[in-house]
Design a protein around this motif. Structure first.
Motif, short mmCIF file in Angstrom:
data_model
loop_
_atom_site.label_atom_id
_atom_site.label_comp_id
_atom_site.label_asym_id
_atom_site.label_seq_id
_atom_site.Cartn_x
_atom_site.Cartn_y
_atom_site.Cartn_z
N CYS A 87 0.74 14.97 -6.14
CA CYS A 87 0.65 13.66 -5.47
C CYS A 87 1.95 13.28 -4.78
O CYS A 87 2.55 12.25 -5.08
CB CYS A 87 0.27 12.57 -6.44
SG CYS A 87 -1.33 12.74 -7.16
N PRO A 88 2.45 14.07 -3.82
CA PRO A 88 3.67 13.65 -3.15
C PRO A 88 3.44 12.41 -2.30
O PRO A 88 2.40 12.25 -1.69
CB PRO A 88 4.05 14.86 -2.28
CG PRO A 88 2.80 15.63 -2.13
CD PRO A 88 1.95 15.35 -3.35
N ARG A 89 4.44 11.54 -2.28
CA ARG A 89 4.32 10.28 -1.50
C ARG A 89 4.54 10.57 -0.03
O ARG A 89 5.48 11.27 0.36
CB ARG A 89 5.38 9.30 -2.00
CG ARG A 89 5.27 7.97 -1.32
CD ARG A 89 6.27 7.00 -1.88
NE ARG A 89 6.19 5.76 -1.13
CZ ARG A 89 7.02 4.77 -1.25
NH1 ARG A 89 8.02 4.86 -2.10
NH2 ARG A 89 6.88 3.68 -0.54
N ILE A 90 3.65 10.05 0.79
CA ILE A 90 3.76 10.24 2.23
C ILE A 90 3.92 8.93 2.97
O ILE A 90 4.08 8.93 4.19
CB ILE A 90 2.57 11.05 2.79
CG1 ILE A 90 1.25 10.35 2.49
CG2 ILE A 90 2.58 12.46 2.30
CD1 ILE A 90 0.05 11.02 3.13
N GLY A 91 3.84 7.81 2.30
CA GLY A 91 4.03 6.54 3.02
C GLY A 91 3.97 5.37 2.11
O GLY A 91 3.69 5.38 0.98
N THR A 135 0.85 -1.19 0.00
CA THR A 135 0.00 0.00 0.00
C THR A 135 0.89 1.23 0.00
O THR A 135 1.80 1.35 0.83
CB THR A 135 -0.92 0.03 1.23
OG1 THR A 135 -1.70 -1.17 1.26
CG2 THR A 135 -1.85 1.23 1.17
N VAL A 136 0.63 2.13 -0.94
CA VAL A 136 1.38 3.38 -1.05
C VAL A 136 0.40 4.51 -0.79
O VAL A 136 -0.72 4.52 -1.30
CB VAL A 136 2.00 3.52 -2.45
CG1 VAL A 136 2.80 4.80 -2.56
CG2 VAL A 136 2.86 2.33 -2.78
N TYR A 137 0.82 5.49 0.01
CA TYR A 137 -0.03 6.63 0.36
C TYR A 137 0.52 7.90 -0.30
O TYR A 137 1.72 8.18 -0.21
CB TYR A 137 -0.07 6.82 1.87
CG TYR A 137 -0.69 5.65 2.60
CD1 TYR A 137 -2.07 5.57 2.75
CD2 TYR A 137 0.08 4.62 3.11
CE1 TYR A 137 -2.66 4.50 3.39
CE2 TYR A 137 -0.49 3.55 3.76
CZ TYR A 137 -1.86 3.50 3.90
OH TYR A 137 -2.44 2.43 4.54
#
Length: 111
Positions: free
Chosen positions: A107-111, A98-100
């Motif tokens: 859409c910066p990645r936060i997790g 799972t990518v957040y």
């Protein structure tokens, strides 16, 4: 001697005038030829794009595209909240991942 000073001043003024930015109006005018004959339209004041709304956050399509770039296979939207977009998929080693992404432009990645 006065002619030399006048020539130098003319060169300085000519260079300054050439350095000024000029307004390009070629991109804002369109020529349409239709049943009413040729028409010149100014696109700056055209209301044809009234339904266009710029994206204020991370769309589902953008999140899936970003997940593909991160190496997630078969990405699918898990959830969309006000703050984040969660994407499920198969990671590099075959595990469910799972990518957040933050729900904001880019859409910066936060997790």
């Amino acid at each position: 001697m006065n002619i030399g000073r006048l020539f130098a001043a003319g060169l300085i003024l000519g260079g300054a005038a050439a350095a000024l930015p000029s307004a390009s109006s070629a991109q804002s005018f369109d020529l349409y030829i239709g049943p009413d004959g040729p028409q010149l339209r100014d696109r700056r004041y055209d209301d044809d794009d009234y339904d266009y709304r710029p994206s204020r956050g991370c769309s589902e399509r953008q999140a899936i595209r970003r997940a593909y770039r991160l190496g997630i296979r078969d990405p699918d939207i898990r959830s969309v909240t006000r703050r984040e977009v969660a994407v499920d998929g198969v990671g590099r080693r075959g595990r469910l991942t799972t990518v957040y992404f933050a729900n904001r432009p880019g859409c910066p990645r936060i997790g």
